[in-house]
Design a protein around this motif. Structure first.
Motif, short mmCIF file in Angstrom:
data_model
loop_
_atom_site.label_atom_id
_atom_site.label_comp_id
_atom_site.label_asym_id
_atom_site.label_seq_id
_atom_site.Cartn_x
_atom_site.Cartn_y
_atom_site.Cartn_z
N ASP A 79 0.83 -1.25 -0.04
CA ASP A 79 -0.08 -0.04 -0.08
C ASP A 79 0.88 1.22 0.12
OD1 ASP A 79 -2.72 -0.96 -0.19
OD2 ASP A 79 -2.38 -1.75 1.79
N ARG B 290 -10.38 -1.33 -7.78
CA ARG B 290 -10.46 -1.88 -6.31
C ARG B 290 -10.66 -3.41 -6.75
NH1 ARG B 290 -8.85 2.25 -2.97
NH2 ARG B 290 -9.82 3.91 -3.56
N GLY C 72 -8.10 -4.93 -3.30
CA GLY C 72 -6.93 -4.01 -3.40
C GLY C 72 -7.11 -3.01 -4.08
N ARG C 73 -6.04 -2.35 -4.59
CA ARG C 73 -6.01 -1.10 -5.70
C ARG C 73 -5.02 -1.42 -6.68
NH1 ARG C 73 -3.84 3.67 -2.23
NH2 ARG C 73 -2.78 2.34 -1.23
N THR D 169 -1.93 -3.82 -5.53
CA THR D 169 -1.72 -4.30 -4.00
C THR D 169 -2.10 -5.76 -3.60
OG1 THR D 169 -3.72 -3.16 -3.37
CG2 THR D 169 -1.84 -1.72 -3.53
N VAL D 170 -2.93 -6.27 -4.49
CA VAL D 170 -3.67 -7.79 -4.08
C VAL D 170 -3.40 -8.53 -5.39
CG1 VAL D 170 -5.61 -9.03 -3.61
CG2 VAL D 170 -4.90 -6.83 -2.22
#
Length: 125
Positions: free
Chosen positions: A68, A99, A103-104, A120-121
Protein backbone atom coordinates in the motif's frame (compact mmCIF):
# COMPACT_ATOMS: atom_id res chain seq x y z
CA UNK A 1 14.41 -26.45 -6.70
CA UNK A 2 11.21 -24.63 -7.56
CA UNK A 3 10.84 -22.82 -10.86
CA UNK A 4 11.01 -19.05 -10.55
CA UNK A 5 11.15 -16.21 -13.06
CA UNK A 6 14.67 -14.75 -12.97
CA UNK A 7 14.53 -12.03 -15.64
CA UNK A 8 12.82 -10.94 -18.80
CA UNK A 9 14.07 -8.80 -21.66
CA UNK A 10 12.18 -5.59 -22.36
CA UNK A 11 12.64 -4.06 -25.81
CA UNK A 12 12.89 -0.28 -25.90
CA UNK A 13 13.55 2.34 -28.54
CA UNK A 14 15.99 3.93 -26.04
CA UNK A 15 17.34 1.60 -23.36
CA UNK A 16 18.54 4.38 -21.05
CA UNK A 17 15.33 6.43 -21.25
CA UNK A 18 13.12 3.41 -20.54
CA UNK A 19 15.26 2.20 -17.63
CA UNK A 20 15.36 5.69 -16.11
CA UNK A 21 11.57 6.03 -16.54
CA UNK A 22 10.90 2.73 -14.78
CA UNK A 23 13.30 3.28 -11.90
CA UNK A 24 12.06 6.85 -11.44
CA UNK A 25 8.33 6.09 -11.37
CA UNK A 26 8.70 2.86 -9.39
CA UNK A 27 11.16 4.42 -6.93
CA UNK A 28 13.94 1.90 -7.62
CA UNK A 29 17.74 2.35 -7.69
CA UNK A 30 19.39 3.38 -10.95
CA UNK A 31 19.64 0.46 -13.38
CA UNK A 32 23.25 -0.63 -13.92
CA UNK A 33 24.61 -1.57 -17.33
CA UNK A 34 25.26 -5.27 -17.97
CA UNK A 35 26.42 -5.88 -21.54
CA UNK A 36 23.75 -4.44 -23.86
CA UNK A 37 21.21 -4.17 -21.02
CA UNK A 38 20.14 -1.76 -18.30
CA UNK A 39 19.08 -4.08 -15.47
CA UNK A 40 16.08 -2.92 -13.42
CA UNK A 41 16.18 -5.01 -10.23
CA UNK A 42 12.87 -5.75 -8.53
CA UNK A 43 12.44 -6.66 -4.86
CA UNK A 44 11.82 -10.36 -5.42
CA UNK A 45 15.06 -11.05 -7.31
CA UNK A 46 13.49 -10.72 -10.77
CA UNK A 47 14.99 -8.21 -13.17
CA UNK A 48 13.75 -6.38 -16.23
CA UNK A 49 16.67 -6.32 -18.64
CA UNK A 50 16.09 -3.31 -20.89
CA UNK A 51 17.70 -3.50 -24.33
CA UNK A 52 17.62 -1.13 -27.30
CA UNK A 53 15.61 -2.70 -30.09
CA UNK A 54 15.96 -1.50 -33.68
CA UNK A 55 12.65 -0.93 -35.38
CA UNK A 56 9.16 -0.91 -33.90
CA UNK A 57 8.79 -2.11 -30.31
CA UNK A 58 6.06 -4.70 -29.72
CA UNK A 59 4.03 -3.50 -26.76
CA UNK A 60 4.00 -5.84 -23.76
CA UNK A 61 2.34 -5.83 -20.33
CA UNK A 62 4.30 -5.74 -17.06
CA UNK A 63 2.49 -5.97 -13.71
CA UNK A 64 4.08 -5.16 -10.36
CA UNK A 65 2.74 -6.36 -7.00
CA UNK A 66 3.36 -3.56 -4.49
CA UNK A 67 2.43 -2.76 -0.90
CA UNK A 68 0.00 0.00 0.00
CA UNK A 69 2.78 2.48 0.81
CA UNK A 70 4.56 1.76 -2.49
CA UNK A 71 1.25 2.11 -4.35
CA UNK A 72 0.69 5.54 -2.82
CA UNK A 73 4.24 6.65 -3.65
CA UNK A 74 4.09 5.38 -7.26
CA UNK A 75 0.65 6.93 -7.77
CA UNK A 76 2.00 10.24 -6.42
CA UNK A 77 4.96 10.12 -8.84
CA UNK A 78 2.59 9.37 -11.75
CA UNK A 79 0.51 12.42 -10.79
CA UNK A 80 3.60 14.63 -10.25
CA UNK A 81 4.87 13.76 -13.73
CA UNK A 82 1.49 14.41 -15.36
CA UNK A 83 1.25 10.85 -16.68
CA UNK A 84 -2.13 9.47 -17.68
CA UNK A 85 -3.33 6.39 -15.83
CA UNK A 86 -6.33 4.11 -16.07
CA UNK A 87 -8.27 1.62 -13.96
CA UNK A 88 -8.33 -0.97 -16.74
CA UNK A 89 -5.87 -2.55 -19.19
CA UNK A 90 -7.79 -1.19 -22.18
CA UNK A 91 -7.35 2.41 -21.01
CA UNK A 92 -11.08 3.20 -20.93
CA UNK A 93 -11.35 4.55 -17.36
CA UNK A 94 -8.83 7.37 -17.23
CA UNK A 95 -7.80 8.87 -13.91
CA UNK A 96 -9.44 6.08 -11.89
CA UNK A 97 -7.91 3.56 -9.48
CA UNK A 98 -9.54 0.12 -9.57
CA UNK A 99 -10.51 -1.79 -6.41
CA UNK A 100 -10.25 -5.30 -7.85
CA UNK A 101 -9.91 -8.27 -5.48
CA UNK A 102 -10.07 -6.05 -2.40
CA UNK A 103 -6.94 -4.09 -3.32
CA UNK A 104 -6.02 -1.19 -5.57
CA UNK A 105 -4.61 -1.12 -9.07
CA UNK A 106 -3.85 1.15 -11.97
CA UNK A 107 -2.25 1.09 -15.42
CA UNK A 108 0.00 3.57 -17.21
CA UNK A 109 2.31 3.51 -20.23
CA UNK A 110 6.08 3.73 -20.57
CA UNK A 111 7.76 5.79 -23.34
CA UNK A 112 7.33 2.93 -25.87
CA UNK A 113 3.73 2.20 -24.91
CA UNK A 114 4.34 -0.87 -22.73
CA UNK A 115 1.28 -1.30 -20.51
CA UNK A 116 2.49 -1.08 -16.91
CA UNK A 117 0.37 -2.06 -13.93
CA UNK A 118 0.63 -1.83 -10.16
CA UNK A 119 -1.62 -3.90 -7.90
CA UNK A 120 -1.73 -4.30 -4.11
CA UNK A 121 -3.46 -7.69 -4.13
CA UNK A 122 -2.75 -10.54 -6.59
CA UNK A 123 -5.56 -11.42 -8.96
CA UNK A 124 -8.07 -13.72 -7.32
CA UNK A 125 -7.51 -12.11 -3.91
Amino acid sequence: MSIELNHTIVHASDRDVTAAFLTDVLGLPEAPVYGPFRVVELGNGVSLDIVAHPGPVTVQHYAFLVGDDEFDAIHARILERGLSFWADPFHRQEGVINRNDGGRGLYWSDPDGHNLEIITVPYGG
